[in-house]
Design a protein around this motif. Structure first.
Motif, short mmCIF file in Angstrom:
data_model
loop_
_atom_site.label_atom_id
_atom_site.label_comp_id
_atom_site.label_asym_id
_atom_site.label_seq_id
_atom_site.Cartn_x
_atom_site.Cartn_y
_atom_site.Cartn_z
N GLN A 1 -22.51 86.06 118.03
CA GLN A 1 -22.52 84.90 117.12
C GLN A 1 -22.49 83.58 117.89
N PRO A 2 -21.74 83.48 119.01
CA PRO A 2 -21.83 82.24 119.80
C PRO A 2 -23.24 81.97 120.32
N ALA A 3 -23.98 83.04 120.62
CA ALA A 3 -25.37 82.84 121.07
C ALA A 3 -26.22 82.27 119.94
N VAL A 4 -25.99 82.74 118.71
CA VAL A 4 -26.71 82.18 117.55
C VAL A 4 -26.41 80.69 117.43
N THR A 5 -25.13 80.35 117.49
CA THR A 5 -24.72 78.95 117.38
C THR A 5 -25.37 78.10 118.47
N ARG A 6 -25.44 78.65 119.68
CA ARG A 6 -26.02 77.91 120.79
C ARG A 6 -27.52 77.66 120.59
N HIS A 7 -28.25 78.68 120.12
CA HIS A 7 -29.68 78.53 119.89
C HIS A 7 -29.95 77.49 118.78
N ILE A 8 -29.16 77.54 117.72
CA ILE A 8 -29.32 76.58 116.63
C ILE A 8 -29.03 75.17 117.13
N LYS A 9 -27.98 75.03 117.93
CA LYS A 9 -27.62 73.71 118.47
C LYS A 9 -28.73 73.17 119.37
N ASN A 10 -29.38 74.04 120.14
CA ASN A 10 -30.50 73.62 120.99
C ASN A 10 -31.65 73.07 120.15
N LEU A 11 -31.94 73.73 119.05
CA LEU A 11 -33.01 73.26 118.15
C LEU A 11 -32.63 71.92 117.53
N GLU A 12 -31.38 71.81 117.11
CA GLU A 12 -30.94 70.55 116.51
C GLU A 12 -31.01 69.40 117.52
N ASP A 13 -30.68 69.69 118.78
CA ASP A 13 -30.78 68.66 119.82
C ASP A 13 -32.24 68.29 120.07
N GLN A 14 -33.11 69.30 120.06
CA GLN A 14 -34.53 69.05 120.33
C GLN A 14 -35.15 68.16 119.26
N GLN B 1 -33.41 66.39 117.00
CA GLN B 1 -32.51 65.30 116.60
C GLN B 1 -32.26 65.33 115.09
N ALA B 2 -31.97 66.51 114.59
CA ALA B 2 -31.75 66.67 113.15
C ALA B 2 -30.79 67.83 112.91
N LEU B 3 -29.94 67.67 111.92
CA LEU B 3 -29.02 68.74 111.52
C LEU B 3 -29.80 69.75 110.68
N LEU B 4 -29.73 71.03 111.03
CA LEU B 4 -30.49 72.06 110.33
C LEU B 4 -29.67 72.76 109.24
N PHE B 5 -28.37 72.84 109.43
CA PHE B 5 -27.49 73.50 108.46
C PHE B 5 -26.32 72.59 108.13
N GLU B 6 -25.92 72.65 106.88
CA GLU B 6 -24.68 72.01 106.45
C GLU B 6 -23.60 73.07 106.39
#
Length: 303
Positions: free
Chosen positions: A29-42, A44-49
């Motif tokens: 699950q931490p790996a999922v969080t990390r991948h999502i955070k990388n996309l959000e950084d790329q 510059q937008a929040l993907l999930f609330e």
């Protein structure tokens, strides 16, 4: 190969759960969080609330999901067609089949297909017809196979086989020893049926309505959500049941259940492929064509 982060996002977005995405992709699950955070950084937008223990897609998340869906479909099509250059059928097919089809109709066809296309990556989930339609609508499967009546106006329903539902009782019972029941007998005798939401019950209800009979007019003792449970219940009681011929062929042959007919009532239905709108996966089309051809060659089941 598409960006693995998109696969992680796609699974999380479809499941609305980082935990389920981790389970689907066999990562932590931490790996999922990390991948999502990388996309959000790329982007510059929040993907999930984050809403307590739940998550929901933001507007940016909805946009990314729309494009990711298309990207993954195109990738699967590319992978399939490139391998076709070597006459090698490689691709993924996520199916969902309703109970009768999954347990009694599909396995022989699936075995033949896997033998002919050993590199196909196939998975199948099982549930009643409405569950399969809901899974198709949520894009957790690519193809549905159901019994019964079309309900979703945006879906395409393609019949591939006809099925007849049979009224049965335990062979030891003295009900209908001549093999026939009057309508009055049928409406009076105790009955066990499949649960609401099943294609079997839908077909039964549809046939009865054409004769002006409603389910509440019958002497229904219990609804059960499992075909095997219904067969065992019927074998050990004086109840009737109504099930697909494909589901009870062995029990009838072994003399455990006895088929009956009711005057002027016949329970029939089509077994159908169900597809959602939009482009279809190449492996989906291949599988549909394959099963339809085998089904046309098969002899109808009678007893």
């Amino acid at each position: 190969m598409p960006d693995f982060r998109l696969k992680v996002f796609y699974s999380a977005a479809r499941n609305l759960s980082f935990t389920k995405a981790a389970q689907d992709l066999f990562i932590s699950q931490p790996a999922v969080t990390r991948h999502i955070k990388n996309l959000e950084d790329q982007y510059q937008a929040l993907l999930f609330e984050r809403q307590g223990n739940k998550i929901a897609l933001t507007e940016a998340g909805e946009l990314l999901l729309h494009h990711t869906d298309r990207i993954l479909q195109e990738y699967h099509a590319l992978n399939y067609e490139m391998h076709l250059l070597h006459n090698d059928h490689v691709g993924q097919l996520r199916m969902g089949a309703s109970t009768t089809i999954a347990q009694y109709v599909l396995p022989p066809y699936l075995a033949r297909f896997i033998e002919d296309f050993p590199h196909a990556d196939i998975s199948m989930l099982n549930g009643n017809s409405r569950f399969i339609e809901r899974s198709l609508d949520e894009r957790t499967i690519d193809l549905g196979l159901i019994e019964g009546i079309a309900r979703m106006p945006t879906f395409t329903y393609t019949p591939f086989m006809e099925d007849e539902l049979t009224i049965l009782t335990a062979a030891k019972n003295k009900i209908g020893l001549n093999g026939r029941l009057t309508i009055e007998e049928f409406m009076t005798l105790p009955l066990v049926l499949r649960e609401h939401g099943s294609g079997t019950l839908d077909a039964i209800e549809h046939a009865l309505v054409s004769r002006g009979i409603k389910l509440r007019d019958l002497n229904i003792k219990i609804y059960l959500g499992n075909t095997e449970a219904i067969k065992l219940f019927t074998q050990n009681s004086e109840n009737l049941c109504i099930l697909s011929r494909y589901a009870v062929a062995r029990e009838v042959q072994q003399g455990l259940l006895r088929p009956l007919t009711v005057e002027d009532i016949k329970f029939t239905r089509s077994l159908c492929f169900v597809q959602s709108p939009g482009p279809q996966m190449a492996m989906t089309i291949r599988f549909i064509d394959y099963v339809k051809k085998l089904a046309q060659q098969a002899s109808p089941l009678t007893f």
